[in-house]
Design a protein around this motif. Structure first.
Motif, short mmCIF file in Angstrom:
data_model
loop_
_atom_site.label_atom_id
_atom_site.label_comp_id
_atom_site.label_asym_id
_atom_site.label_seq_id
_atom_site.Cartn_x
_atom_site.Cartn_y
_atom_site.Cartn_z
N VAL A 193 -46.45 71.39 4.56
CA VAL A 193 -45.69 70.45 5.39
C VAL A 193 -45.81 69.03 4.83
O VAL A 193 -44.83 68.27 4.81
CB VAL A 193 -46.18 70.51 6.85
CG1 VAL A 193 -45.53 69.40 7.67
CG2 VAL A 193 -45.87 71.87 7.45
N THR A 228 -43.53 68.80 1.89
CA THR A 228 -42.13 68.80 2.32
C THR A 228 -41.72 67.44 2.87
O THR A 228 -40.66 66.90 2.50
CB THR A 228 -41.91 69.89 3.40
OG1 THR A 228 -42.24 71.16 2.85
CG2 THR A 228 -40.47 69.89 3.86
N ASP A 287 -27.32 68.81 7.28
CA ASP A 287 -27.52 70.26 7.22
C ASP A 287 -28.27 70.67 5.97
O ASP A 287 -29.15 71.55 6.00
CB ASP A 287 -26.18 70.98 7.28
CG ASP A 287 -25.49 70.83 8.63
OD1 ASP A 287 -26.18 70.43 9.59
OD2 ASP A 287 -24.29 71.11 8.72
N ILE A 291 -31.99 69.78 6.37
CA ILE A 291 -32.68 70.72 7.27
C ILE A 291 -32.95 72.05 6.56
O ILE A 291 -34.05 72.61 6.64
CB ILE A 291 -31.85 70.94 8.55
CG1 ILE A 291 -31.79 69.64 9.36
CG2 ILE A 291 -32.44 72.06 9.40
CD1 ILE A 291 -30.85 69.70 10.55
N VAL A 292 -31.95 72.57 5.84
CA VAL A 292 -32.11 73.85 5.14
C VAL A 292 -33.19 73.74 4.06
O VAL A 292 -34.05 74.63 3.93
CB VAL A 292 -30.77 74.30 4.53
CG1 VAL A 292 -30.98 75.50 3.60
CG2 VAL A 292 -29.78 74.66 5.62
N ALA A 294 -35.73 71.62 3.90
CA ALA A 294 -37.05 71.48 4.53
C ALA A 294 -37.54 72.82 5.09
O ALA A 294 -38.71 73.18 4.91
CB ALA A 294 -36.98 70.43 5.64
N LEU A 295 -36.65 73.55 5.74
CA LEU A 295 -37.05 74.84 6.31
C LEU A 295 -37.44 75.84 5.22
O LEU A 295 -38.43 76.57 5.36
CB LEU A 295 -35.92 75.41 7.16
CG LEU A 295 -35.64 74.68 8.49
CD1 LEU A 295 -34.44 75.31 9.20
CD2 LEU A 295 -36.86 74.72 9.39
N VAL A 296 -36.66 75.87 4.13
CA VAL A 296 -36.97 76.79 3.03
C VAL A 296 -38.31 76.43 2.39
O VAL A 296 -39.13 77.31 2.09
CB VAL A 296 -35.84 76.76 1.99
CG1 VAL A 296 -36.26 77.49 0.71
CG2 VAL A 296 -34.58 77.41 2.55
N VAL A 311 -40.88 74.81 3.76
CA VAL A 311 -41.98 75.14 4.68
C VAL A 311 -42.18 76.66 4.73
O VAL A 311 -43.33 77.15 4.73
CB VAL A 311 -41.69 74.58 6.08
CG1 VAL A 311 -42.71 75.10 7.10
CG2 VAL A 311 -41.72 73.06 6.06
N LEU A 312 -41.09 77.42 4.75
CA LEU A 312 -41.21 78.88 4.81
C LEU A 312 -41.89 79.44 3.57
O LEU A 312 -42.79 80.29 3.67
CB LEU A 312 -39.81 79.49 4.97
CG LEU A 312 -39.75 81.03 5.04
CD1 LEU A 312 -40.52 81.53 6.26
CD2 LEU A 312 -38.31 81.51 5.08
#
Length: 408
Positions: free
Chosen positions: A330, A333, A372, A375-376, A378-380, A382-383
Motif C-alpha cells: 500500500v 502504491t 478510472d 483506480i484500476v 491502484a487496485l491491481v 494492491v492486489l
C-alpha cells in the motif's frame, strides 16, 4: 491496535541485524511505486493521444451522419428541423460528397469534394478553427467564380495559394456517343486549412452546396446527407439510435464511433497490452516483497515459535506477516500514485516533450488523467502485492515451536 498489527509494525522497524532485510523492503516499496507511476503516466499519455486523435478526426467531421441511399435527402430543411428538436442534438447541417480530379497547370491530384452550407456548417464542424487563411463565410460569395478551400498538403502538391484558379473535373458528366464527358468547374482557392491529419489535408476540398450539386449532378435543393453535432460526443451512439428510431429505417444513421470503429478498437487493444506489459513491473516488485518476508520469517523463526507456544493461533501468525506485506504494498502504491500524478501534471503544464507536427496530429505530448485508470492501477497494484504476501505468511504459520526451540 490489535496484537497482529503491533507485532508486524515492530518487525518493520530496522534493527542492526535486520538492515539488509529493511533495505529489501525499501527496494520493494520503490519497485511498486515505480511500476504504479509508469502505469499512470503511460496510460495518461495514451488516453491523451487517443482523445487528441479523436478530436482531430471529428474536427472536420460530424458526430452523427444521416444518409439516404438512392435519391438522397430531397428536403434537407425539413429533416434538419426535425432532428434538431431531438434531445442531445445541438445542430445539423446539409452535406454533399463527391469525387473529382483537381488540376492546376501541370499538377493534378484526386480530391474528395465536400459541399457544405457556409452559414451553419460552423455550428457542426470545427473547420473555422482549422483555417490557416480565409473564413468559412467566404464560400457563400457568389459574385464571381465559386471558391474552394483546400488542405495545406493538397495546396502544396498543386503549388497553389490564395487567389489561384484550379479546375475540378467530375466523372458525373453527360453521356454522349463518344462516351461520358466529365463536368468541368473552375474555382478560386479561397482558403487553406490544416487539420494535422495528413489523410485529410491532402485529399479534401470544401465548396458550397450549389457548386457541389453541379459537380455531383444533384437537382433542386437535395443533398446526400445531413451532419449532426451532439451535446456529449461520448454519447453519440445513443443519440444516433434515438435519431434512427425517430426518422425511420429508410435512412442510414452512423455515429463517429461506427465510422472509425476499427481504428479505436485497435487503440483500445494496444492500451490493454501496454497495461499488461507495465503491470509486470509491479509483479517484479512483488517478488522482492516475497523475498523480504521470507527472510523475515527465517530471522524471526524463534520469535514465531515463542508466540505460538504462548498461545498465538496460526491465523494470527499469518496476519502478522500479511499486514507487514500489505504495508509495503500500500505504501508503494500510494507513493507511485502521487509520483505519477506529479509527473503527469509537469508534462501537462510545461509541455516538456514536443512532437514533430508532420508525423503526429498534435505538437506536444498529450496527457489526460482518467480517474478510472488511477483506480484500476491502484487496485491491481494492491492486489498483486497482497497476493505476494500469502506464501510467506503461510510459511510463517507452519513453524513448529518444538523444532525451532529444540536447541535453545
Amino acid at each position: 491496535m490489535s496484537f497482529e498489527r503491533f507485532v508486524s509494525f515492530r518487525y518493520l522497524r530496522a534493527k542492526r541485524k535486520q538492515k539488509f532485510i529493511s533495505l529489501i523492503s525499501i527496494i520493494s516499496v520503490l519497485g511498486v511505486a515505480v511500476g504504479v507511476m509508469a502505469l499512470i503516466v503511460v496510460l495518461s499519455v495514451y488516453t491523451g493521444f487517443t482523445e487528441g486523435l479523436r478530436d482531430q478526426i471529428i474536427g472536420i467531421n460530424a458526430h452523427v451522419m444521416i444518409h439516404r441511399p438512392g435519391n438522397g435527402i430531397a428536403d434537407p430543411a425539413q429533416l434538419k428541423q426535425e432532428v434538431e428538436g431531438l434531445a442531445g442534438v445541438e445542430a445539423a447541417t446539409p452535406n454533399i460528397f463527391g469525387q473529382a480530379l483537381i488540376t492546376s497547370g501541370q499538377y493534378s491530384s484526386g480530391i474528395a469534394i465536400r459541399g457544405i452550407d457556409p452559414e451553419n456548417a460552423g455550428k457542426v464542424l470545427n473547420l473555422e478553427s482549422k483555417m490557416i487563411s480565409g473564413k468559412l463565410i467566404d464560400l457563400a460569395d457568389d459574385s464571381g467564380l465559386p471558391m474552394i478551400f483546400l488542405g495545406r498538403e493538397l495546396a502544396t502538391q498543386l503549388r497553389v495559394d490564395i487567389g489561384w484558379k484550379i479546375r475540378l473535373l467530375s466523372p458525373n458528366g453527360t453521356l454522349t456517343p463518344m462516351g461520358v464527358l466529365p463536368k468541368v468547374q473552375t474555382c478560386v482557392v479561397g482558403g487553406i486549412f490544416a487539420t494535422g491529419m495528413y489523410e485529410y489535408d491532402s485529399t479534401i476540398g470544401f465548396v458550397n452546396l450549389e457548386t457541389a450539386r453541379r459537380l455531383v449532378g444533384i437537382d433542386g435543393k437535395g443533398v446526400q446527407s445531413l451532419e449532426l453535432r451532439v451535446t456529449n460526443v461520448d454519447k453519440a451512439d445513443s443519440v444516433a439510435a434515438a435519431v434512427r428510431q425517430h426518422i425511420g429505417p429508410s435512412y442510414l444513421v452512423r455515429d463517429w464511433k461506427q465510422a472509425n470503429q476499427n481504428l479505436f478498437a485497435a487503440l483500445k487493444l494496444e492500451k490493454i497490452g501496454i497495461f499488461i506489459a507495465l503491470a509486470l513491473i509491479i509483479l517484479v516488485a512483488s517478488l522482492n516483497i516475497i523475498s523480504a518476508l521470507v527472510m523475515v520469517v527465517m530471522e524471526k523463526n524463534k520469535d514465531i515459535a515463542i508466540l505460538k507456544s504462548m498461545g498465538a493461533k496460526t491465523g494470527a501468525i499469518m496476519r502478522i506477516f500479511f499486514y507487514q506485506g500489505a504495508v509495503i504494498g500500500v505504501s508503494g502504491t500510494l507513493l507511485g500514485v502521487g509520483a505519477g500524478l506529479g509527473v503527469c501534471s509537469l508534462l501537462k503544464r510545461y509541455k516538456i516533450i514536443e512532437l514533430p507536427s508532420n508525423v503526429y496530429p498534435m505538437s506536444t505530448l498529450p496527457v489526460k488523467v482518467m480517474p478510472d485508470d488511477i483506480i484500476v492501477v491502484a487496485l491491481v497494484a494492491v492486489l498483486i502485492t497482497l497476493l505476494a504476501t500469502l506464501y510467506p505468511s503461510w510459511k510463517a504459520s507452519t513453524v513448529r515451536p518444538v523444532d525451532a526451540l529444540t536447541y535453545e
